[in-house]
Write an enzyme that holds these catalytic residues in place. Structure first.
Site, PDB file in Angstrom:
ATOM      1  N   ARG A  59      44.481  48.272  46.853  1.00 31.00           N
ATOM      2  CA  ARG A  59      45.090  48.305  48.601  1.00 31.00           C
ATOM      3  C   ARG A  59      46.131  47.603  48.755  1.00 31.00           C
ATOM      4  O   ARG A  59      46.284  46.802  48.029  1.00 31.00           O
ATOM      5  CB  ARG A  59      43.242  48.231  48.827  1.00 31.00           C
ATOM      6  CG  ARG A  59      43.095  48.492  50.440  1.00 31.00           C
ATOM      7  CD  ARG A  59      42.263  48.459  50.371  1.00 31.00           C
ATOM      8  NE  ARG A  59      41.662  47.102  51.666  1.00 31.00           N
ATOM      9  CZ  ARG A  59      40.655  46.538  51.274  1.00 31.00           C
ATOM     10  NH1 ARG A  59      39.290  47.037  51.353  1.00 31.00           N
ATOM     11  NH2 ARG A  59      40.032  45.489  51.156  1.00 31.00           N
ATOM     12  N   ARG A  65      30.848  38.053  58.737  1.00 33.27           N
ATOM     13  CA  ARG A  65      31.412  37.443  58.666  1.00 33.27           C
ATOM     14  C   ARG A  65      31.319  35.754  58.981  1.00 33.27           C
ATOM     15  O   ARG A  65      32.007  35.145  57.910  1.00 33.27           O
ATOM     16  CB  ARG A  65      32.620  38.250  58.098  1.00 33.27           C
ATOM     17  CG  ARG A  65      33.132  39.400  57.059  1.00 33.27           C
ATOM     18  CD  ARG A  65      34.252  39.693  56.758  1.00 33.27           C
ATOM     19  NE  ARG A  65      34.862  39.743  55.506  1.00 33.27           N
ATOM     20  CZ  ARG A  65      34.875  40.969  55.043  1.00 33.27           C
ATOM     21  NH1 ARG A  65      34.545  41.877  56.061  1.00 33.27           N
ATOM     22  NH2 ARG A  65      35.622  41.000  53.638  1.00 33.27           N
ATOM     23  N   ARG A  91      40.739  36.042  49.769  1.00 29.97           N
ATOM     24  CA  ARG A  91      40.025  36.035  50.308  1.00 29.97           C
ATOM     25  C   ARG A  91      38.063  36.205  49.844  1.00 29.97           C
ATOM     26  O   ARG A  91      37.118  35.886  50.411  1.00 29.97           O
ATOM     27  CB  ARG A  91      39.725  37.511  50.550  1.00 29.97           C
ATOM     28  CG  ARG A  91      41.158  38.632  51.325  1.00 29.97           C
ATOM     29  CD  ARG A  91      39.752  39.149  51.197  1.00 29.97           C
ATOM     30  NE  ARG A  91      40.265  40.385  50.677  1.00 29.97           N
ATOM     31  CZ  ARG A  91      40.951  41.427  49.781  1.00 29.97           C
ATOM     32  NH1 ARG A  91      41.938  41.498  49.875  1.00 29.97           N
ATOM     33  NH2 ARG A  91      40.017  42.056  49.371  1.00 29.97           N
ATOM     34  N   ARG A 102      41.754  47.312  41.945  1.00 32.91           N
ATOM     35  CA  ARG A 102      41.816  48.507  43.857  1.00 32.91           C
ATOM     36  C   ARG A 102      43.078  49.248  43.972  1.00 32.91           C
ATOM     37  O   ARG A 102      43.166  50.486  44.895  1.00 32.91           O
ATOM     38  CB  ARG A 102      40.321  47.684  44.748  1.00 32.91           C
ATOM     39  CG  ARG A 102      39.757  48.542  45.885  1.00 32.91           C
ATOM     40  CD  ARG A 102      39.222  47.824  46.107  1.00 32.91           C
ATOM     41  NE  ARG A 102      39.552  47.193  47.093  1.00 32.91           N
ATOM     42  CZ  ARG A 102      38.180  46.259  47.787  1.00 32.91           C
ATOM     43  NH1 ARG A 102      37.057  46.740  47.429  1.00 32.91           N
ATOM     44  NH2 ARG A 102      38.775  45.193  48.414  1.00 32.91           N
ATOM     45  N   LYS A 138      30.639  46.935  48.770  1.00 34.03           N
ATOM     46  CA  LYS A 138      29.828  47.013  50.004  1.00 34.03           C
ATOM     47  C   LYS A 138      29.778  48.234  50.270  1.00 34.03           C
ATOM     48  O   LYS A 138      29.105  49.746  50.521  1.00 34.03           O
ATOM     49  CB  LYS A 138      30.035  46.267  50.779  1.00 34.03           C
ATOM     50  CG  LYS A 138      29.966  45.182  50.380  1.00 34.03           C
ATOM     51  CD  LYS A 138      29.772  43.947  51.957  1.00 34.03           C
ATOM     52  CE  LYS A 138      31.478  43.070  51.659  1.00 34.03           C
ATOM     53  NZ  LYS A 138      32.441  42.857  50.925  1.00 34.03           N
TER      54      LYS A 138
HETATM   55  P1  ADP Z   1      36.670  43.596  51.511  1.00 35.49           P
HETATM   56  O1  ADP Z   1      35.964  45.132  50.846  1.00 35.49           O
HETATM   57  O2  ADP Z   1      37.685  43.491  50.294  1.00 35.49           O
HETATM   58  O3  ADP Z   1      35.304  43.250  51.522  1.00 35.49           O
HETATM   59  P2  ADP Z   1      37.405  44.962  53.965  1.00 35.49           P
HETATM   60  O4  ADP Z   1      37.205  46.078  54.051  1.00 35.49           O
HETATM   61  O5  ADP Z   1      35.275  44.617  54.633  1.00 35.49           O
HETATM   62  O6  ADP Z   1      37.549  44.211  53.104  1.00 35.49           O
HETATM   63  O7  ADP Z   1      38.191  43.900  55.030  1.00 35.49           O
HETATM   64  C1  ADP Z   1      38.817  44.238  55.065  1.00 35.49           C
HETATM   65  C2  ADP Z   1      39.320  42.673  55.584  1.00 35.49           C
HETATM   66  O8  ADP Z   1      39.634  43.004  56.892  1.00 35.49           O
HETATM   67  C3  ADP Z   1      39.389  41.238  55.658  1.00 35.49           C
HETATM   68  O9  ADP Z   1      39.957  40.946  54.481  1.00 35.49           O
HETATM   69  C4  ADP Z   1      39.588  40.523  56.801  1.00 35.49           C
HETATM   70  O10 ADP Z   1      40.898  39.842  57.440  1.00 35.49           O
HETATM   71  C5  ADP Z   1      39.073  41.948  57.527  1.00 35.49           C
HETATM   72  N1  ADP Z   1      38.377  42.297  58.354  1.00 35.49           N
HETATM   73  C6  ADP Z   1      36.296  42.854  57.936  1.00 35.49           C
HETATM   74  N2  ADP Z   1      35.779  43.454  58.582  1.00 35.49           N
HETATM   75  C7  ADP Z   1      35.860  41.741  59.132  1.00 35.49           C
HETATM   76  C8  ADP Z   1      35.312  40.903  60.481  1.00 35.49           C
HETATM   77  N3  ADP Z   1      34.263  41.398  60.118  1.00 35.49           N
HETATM   78  N4  ADP Z   1      35.307  39.826  60.896  1.00 35.49           N
HETATM   79  C9  ADP Z   1      36.950  38.950  60.758  1.00 35.49           C
HETATM   80  N5  ADP Z   1      38.299  40.000  59.659  1.00 35.49           N
HETATM   81  C10 ADP Z   1      37.319  41.014  59.140  1.00 35.49           C
END
Ligand code: ADP
Length: 188
Positions: free
Chosen positions: A131, A90, A142, A129, A13
């Site tokens: 991170r 989400r 996750r 990755r 994404k």
């Molecule tokens: P990934 O690319 O692994 O999907 P993101 O960068 O989108 O990760 O998100 C990293 C973390 O930030 C998530 O695991 C969550 O803890 C938090 N997070 C991000 N967006 C949301 C959201 N819309 N609702 C709740 N938590 C979020």
């Protein structure tokens, strides 16, 4: 017209959102990026989110919804063709809040671009990755959180005729091309 880039963690994404927003005057809004910025700067929000993110759980809906509402009222966002949401919504409550917010602001959702990637590939990509929240335990958590809380959005958007499934395997260029095709068809 606004778009949602949707899919499990590791589906690409973030990478695709960067590529798409560049050429299209779309505002790339990654809730994960904004949260990481807050953690880095030690803000109150960051202090609250840090441990949650490291565990792989979701930050509470009300916190995220406030963040998105604030973003949608910024002039920088209003000046673009649309917002490309990355990592939001989400949960079902987040999707409902977004729907009301867009209606109230007179904005139109073009659709949900849902990237499909095989689970083995996801784990492989995430573990490469590096991170802070990419340890094996957190990755597994996750993916589970995605299945439990986020995957139900597929039905939510399908019911509304807003879901567009896009094959997320292939080269970055191929995937970007598939996404652009869907956007172009809807945007005219
Ligand atoms: P990934 O690319 O692994 O999907 P993101 O960068 O989108 O990760 O998100 C990293 C973390 O930030 C998530 O695991 C969550 O803890 C938090 N997070 C991000 N967006 C949301 C959201 N819309 N609702 C709740 N938590 C979020």
């Amino acid at each position: 017209m606004d778009w949602i880039l949707f899919g499990p963690p590791g589906c690409g994404k973030g990478t695709q959102a960067e590529r798409l927003s560049g050429g299209m005057n779309l505002y790339h809004f990654s809730t994960g990026e904004v949260l990481r910025e807050n953690v880095k700067n030690g803000t109150e929000l960051g202090q609250k989110a840090d441990a949650i993110m490291k565990s792989g759980a979701l930050v509470p809906d009300d916190v995220i919804i406030d963040m998105v509402s604030a973003k949608l009222s910024e002039d920088a966002v209003k000046a673009t063709t649309g917002v490309l949401f990355d990592g939001f919504p989400r949960t079902i409550p987040q999707a409902e809040a977004l729907e009301s917010a867009l209606t109230a602001l007179g904005r139109e959702l073009g659709g949900v671009l849902s990237l499909t990637v095989a689970e083995e590939e996801l784990i492989d990509r995430l573990s490469k990755r590096g991170r802070a929240d990419d340890t094996l335990d957190t990755i597994k958590n996750r993916l589970q959180v995605y299945e439990d809380q986020t995957a139900p959005l597929i039905g939510f958007y399908k019911e509304r005729g807003q879901l567009f499934e896009v094959e997320g395997m292939g080269t970055m260029e191929e995937i970007e091309g598939r996404l652009r095709e869907v956007i172009a068809k809807r945007q005219g």
